[in-house]
Write an enzyme that holds these catalytic residues in place. Sequence first.
Site: not given
Ligand code: ACO
Length: 330
Positions: A287, A116, A257
């Site tokens: 993204n 990214c 980003h």
């Molecule tokens: N729908 C519903 N529930 C979900 C989903 C979904 N799509 N995805 C995860 N959950 C659940 C999980 O299983 C978890 O359940 P549990 O508590 O029973 O275990 C709960 O939701 C919370 O999950 P978390 O991972 O703690 O959620 P968080 O608040 O951290 O948000 C997210 C997740 C959106 C992925 C966040 O962590 C994030 O944006 N991280 C950065 C990711 C990013 O920017 N990646 C791009 C990198 S750049 C590149 O090079 C591609």
Amino acid sequence: MAIPSTVILGTGSYTPKRVLTNDELSKQVETSDEWIRTRSGIRERRIAGPGESTSDMAVFAAQAALADAGLTAADIDLLVVATVTPDLPLPATACIIQHKLGVPSHAACFDLNAACSGFIYGLDTACAMLSSGRYRKALVIGAEKLSSIVDWKERTTCVLFGDGAGAVVVGCSEEPNVGLLGTKLGAYGDSVELLWIPKGGSNSPATAESIAAGDHFMKMKGKEVFKLAVRAMDEAARDILEQHSIHPDQIGLVIPHQANLRIIEAISKYLNLPMDRFFVNVDRYGNTSAASVPLALDEARKAGRIKKGDYTLLVAFGAGLTYGSALIRW
Ligand code: ACO
């Protein structure tokens, strides 16, 4: 002899027509519009059509950037393509784009993978090459078909990504103190496994078993990536501003980003800069990795949010984990 400034002469972008909404996704995996919106800020994303490749999207974005710059493909002698979703493992997608666009054979063409952050890495590379005096006009493209590496059965990743492309044309100017003033690039190579595709490369070529296990799809430890992303983007932003003795308040617009609205809000808080100084389109595209920054930059320019004399800050992070910032004065 003074090193000339390197300036953005035109921008362009392209997104596929197909819109995939959160509601549609919630029929495919166990998720909801409410969860996706509140955790990421994403409402919908674009998905490439059947047969539509990374290079096809890149060509549309590049043509728009060339038209914006008042140039043609014949003027380009350097083509840098940032992507993690090349059309083919071999050769470089830049060569495929060169052929489709009609960029001459004397042009240097190569791909660059910094995920990214790839567009900012590519912009820095192209500007350094232009500054050397050995190249005259560069096309820097960020293009991705992430729908091809996302596991559509895995709710923790498939809701976050989309397809698209953005491009800029870069050239030299005798005007001092304009264009790309500086960059800060870096990487945390100790965090490779936070965001990766574990199989399918030379280290472990694809097998029937690895494909059945879905190991050729993107895997991510979202929470850890989130924390590192905020830290890396904040540091990269501060570093470049300090280097140039610019106070955050002097920045007209930040183009971050577009990974997650909460990450952008955290950067806004840390820099003590209100959200109206940040360009946001993650709600419409999700993204798009290397395409994210140039796509947002093009939309911001076309929306009239960047004026002559303004400072713009680009800042990104991505798999690697890489990070980068760039300070531009228009
Ligand atoms: N729908 C519903 N529930 C979900 C989903 C979904 N799509 N995805 C995860 N959950 C659940 C999980 O299983 C978890 O359940 P549990 O508590 O029973 O275990 C709960 O939701 C919370 O999950 P978390 O991972 O703690 O959620 P968080 O608040 O951290 O948000 C997210 C997740 C959106 C992925 C966040 O962590 C994030 O944006 N991280 C950065 C990711 C990013 O920017 N990646 C791009 C990198 S750049 C590149 O090079 C591609």
